[in-house]
Design a protein around this motif. Structure first.
Motif, mmCIF file in Angstrom:
data_model
loop_
_atom_site.group_PDB
_atom_site.id
_atom_site.type_symbol
_atom_site.label_atom_id
_atom_site.label_comp_id
_atom_site.label_asym_id
_atom_site.label_seq_id
_atom_site.Cartn_x
_atom_site.Cartn_y
_atom_site.Cartn_z
ATOM 1 N N THR A 35 0.836 -1.208 0.000
ATOM 2 C CA THR A 35 0.000 0.000 0.000
ATOM 3 C C THR A 35 0.865 1.250 0.000
ATOM 4 O O THR A 35 0.612 2.200 -0.745
ATOM 5 N N VAL A 36 1.904 1.243 0.816
ATOM 6 C CA VAL A 36 2.812 2.388 0.876
ATOM 7 C C VAL A 36 3.583 2.507 -0.438
ATOM 8 O O VAL A 36 3.741 3.606 -0.977
ATOM 9 N N GLU A 37 4.026 1.375 -0.975
ATOM 10 C CA GLU A 37 4.737 1.411 -2.248
ATOM 11 C C GLU A 37 3.840 1.993 -3.345
ATOM 12 O O GLU A 37 4.275 2.841 -4.137
ATOM 13 N N PRO A 136 0.085 17.305 6.394
ATOM 14 C CA PRO A 136 0.623 16.246 7.248
ATOM 15 C C PRO A 136 -0.241 14.992 7.125
ATOM 16 O O PRO A 136 -1.474 15.082 7.074
ATOM 17 N N VAL A 137 0.416 13.826 7.061
ATOM 18 C CA VAL A 137 -0.298 12.558 6.942
ATOM 19 C C VAL A 137 0.333 11.556 7.910
ATOM 20 O O VAL A 137 1.550 11.364 7.901
ATOM 21 N N ALA A 138 -0.502 10.936 8.722
ATOM 22 C CA ALA A 138 -0.036 9.900 9.642
ATOM 23 C C ALA A 138 -0.228 8.538 8.970
ATOM 24 O O ALA A 138 -1.329 8.204 8.542
ATOM 25 N N VAL A 139 0.853 7.772 8.863
ATOM 26 C CA VAL A 139 0.802 6.448 8.242
ATOM 27 C C VAL A 139 1.166 5.417 9.294
ATOM 28 O O VAL A 139 2.259 5.470 9.868
ATOM 29 N N ASP A 158 -3.889 3.602 7.421
ATOM 30 C CA ASP A 158 -3.551 2.354 8.114
ATOM 31 C C ASP A 158 -3.391 1.261 7.075
ATOM 32 O O ASP A 158 -4.325 0.969 6.335
ATOM 33 N N CYS A 159 -2.219 0.687 7.034
ATOM 34 C CA CYS A 159 -1.954 -0.346 6.011
ATOM 35 C C CYS A 159 -1.037 -1.437 6.542
ATOM 36 O O CYS A 159 -0.142 -1.881 5.860
ATOM 37 N N ARG A 160 -1.295 -1.845 7.756
ATOM 38 C CA ARG A 160 -0.465 -2.917 8.328
ATOM 39 C C ARG A 160 -0.904 -4.260 7.823
ATOM 40 O O ARG A 160 -1.975 -4.525 7.469
#
Length: 160
Positions: A35-37, A136-139, A158-160
């Motif tokens: 997801t982050v990629e 600002p973004v909290a990941v 949230d992408c754990r």
């Protein structure tokens, strides 16, 4: 700073770069969050300049940055003399205030405006930098950062 990595003293930069590339290929690449990629690649495809800003050592994160297509890295740097590591950090480690200072200096040097930049982080320790940008973004935020992000209405991924 003086005794940061004494076990690296005398190791050639080329050897450390090769080890970092091998370690990324064999042990880290499979752990990159898809997801982050995808988020990073989508931003690059949209013409956004993506910068990897981390307290990690530049040589260690260079293979990750290359894998993601990220050209710019602001990171803690090892000190080298004559191509050999001294075992010390060059300058200051990229923690808290130093990270803020160096990232904002990078933004300024590139002619950008921090108010038009976004910054993504998982850590409360990056709060000053999150507060310094327009987006600002909290990941996968830690508990304290999540509380602040919720209270301030910042996006949370949230992408754990």
């Amino acid at each position: 700073r003086e005794e940061a990595f004494p076990y690296l003293r005398g190791v050639a930069r080329a050897d450390l770069e090769a080890l970092a590339a091998e370690t990324f290929r064999d042990r880290v690449r499979g752990d990159v969050n898809p997801t982050v990629e995808r988020l990073i690649r989508d931003r690059i495809a949209a013409g956004r300049r993506v910068v990897l800003a981390t307290s990690s050592i530049d040589l260690i994160v260079a293979p990750l940055a290359a894998h993601l297509g990220v050209r710019d890295v602001v990171a803690t740097e090892l000190e080298f003399t004559g191509g050999l590591a001294t075992g010390r950090i060059a300058g200051r480690a990229l923690f808290r205030g130093e990270k803020l200072r160096r990232v904002l200096a990078f933004v300024h040097e590139t002619g950008a405006d921090a108010r038009r930049c976004s910054f993504h982080s998982d850590s409360i320790y990056d709060l000053p930098l999150l507060e310094a940008v327009g987006e600002p973004v909290a990941v996968n935020p830690d508990f304290r950062l999540r509380k602040i992000a919720v209270r301030r209405g910042w996006p949370i991924i949230d992408c754990r």
